[in-house]
Design an enzyme around this catalytic site. Sequence first.
Site, short mmCIF file in Angstrom:
data_model
loop_
_atom_site.label_atom_id
_atom_site.label_comp_id
_atom_site.label_asym_id
_atom_site.label_seq_id
_atom_site.Cartn_x
_atom_site.Cartn_y
_atom_site.Cartn_z
N TYR A 98 54.05 38.86 39.53
CA TYR A 98 52.97 38.70 38.54
C TYR A 98 53.43 39.18 37.17
O TYR A 98 53.23 38.49 36.16
CB TYR A 98 51.75 39.51 39.00
CG TYR A 98 50.58 39.45 38.03
CD1 TYR A 98 49.90 38.25 37.82
CD2 TYR A 98 50.16 40.58 37.34
CE1 TYR A 98 48.83 38.19 36.94
CE2 TYR A 98 49.09 40.53 36.47
CZ TYR A 98 48.43 39.33 36.26
OH TYR A 98 47.37 39.26 35.38
N SER A 144 48.92 39.51 29.96
CA SER A 144 48.27 40.64 30.61
C SER A 144 49.08 41.90 30.36
O SER A 144 50.29 41.85 30.11
CB SER A 144 48.17 40.39 32.12
OG SER A 144 47.87 41.56 32.83
#
Length: 327
Positions: free
Chosen positions: A185, A159
């Site tokens: 994350y 990501s």
Amino acid sequence: MTTAQHPLPSGFGAASTAEEVIKGVDLTGKVAIVTGGYSGIGLETARVLRSAGAEVVVPARDLERARAALQDVPGAEVEYLDLLDPASIDAFAEKFLASGRPLHILVDSAGIMATPLTRDARGYEAQFATNHLGHFQLVARLWPALVAADGARVVAVSSRGIRFGNVDFDDLHFEHRPYEAFAAYGQSKTANALFAVELDRRGRDQGVRAFAVHPGTIIETGLAKHVSAEVVRAAGVLDEHGRPVRDPSRQLKTVEQGAATGVWCATSPQLTGLGGVYCENSDVSPLVTEADEAEWRAGAETPGVLSYAVDPEAAARLWEVSERLTA
């Protein structure tokens, strides 16, 4: 540091869909496993690979939900797997290996984002454990099947969240630093990218190549369920009526567009002989230079990957740490 982070160019772009990038590819006789293959871009990935002729296996923690979601993907197999449970990973892999099938494509699409601090039974932080360590163990256990394919590809769904954090080797599980959901994350997504670098280095001589991908921002996948409404609004992904904004140039994509890069990495003949690279918009991403980093961080229009997410020394270190953590 050396890197192959140079766009080909592929001829595709941010608005390309999974069906477009796989056009003309025949996967008859090929076997694919897609984690997270029953929701969001994982479901679209499973559907498109199956439509091209591949046998598709979808590991799932919620078997009933997975079977319901895959009703429109005839022939897709569903098997139990919980990425936070090492025993279930081993059991899934053992069952697959017992089938005697080679594994041509493994797409690691399952993941969680910005969750409250949670630890698994080993005490590991859940985002790192789910997004990285679970998939690391899965690849390790399925290695004989990947080698047997004589030309396998592993796709790690990373990501642009890599911008939120590098891998903190001194405190992977937030035991000493304050927990911050997006930092955790970011660490897990950087780990996904580094995993592809070292996996490719280790596997290329045995025909196993690896890629990391940024799919874009696809708000309706459910990945952002732990993110506050205020943060979602501030990100500009919804309009004033609460509907998703579609603007591929800003990485605001449909599910079909979001699945494209992973499918391209898994199947495209353009990538023959390549690997260990981070991709987006169905092409290899450029490396973000120090001079361009401020612009890259300011908006999603500028493609690219930060150097720390494709650093081979960090990738090798992460591999060794991951081996110890997963025994």
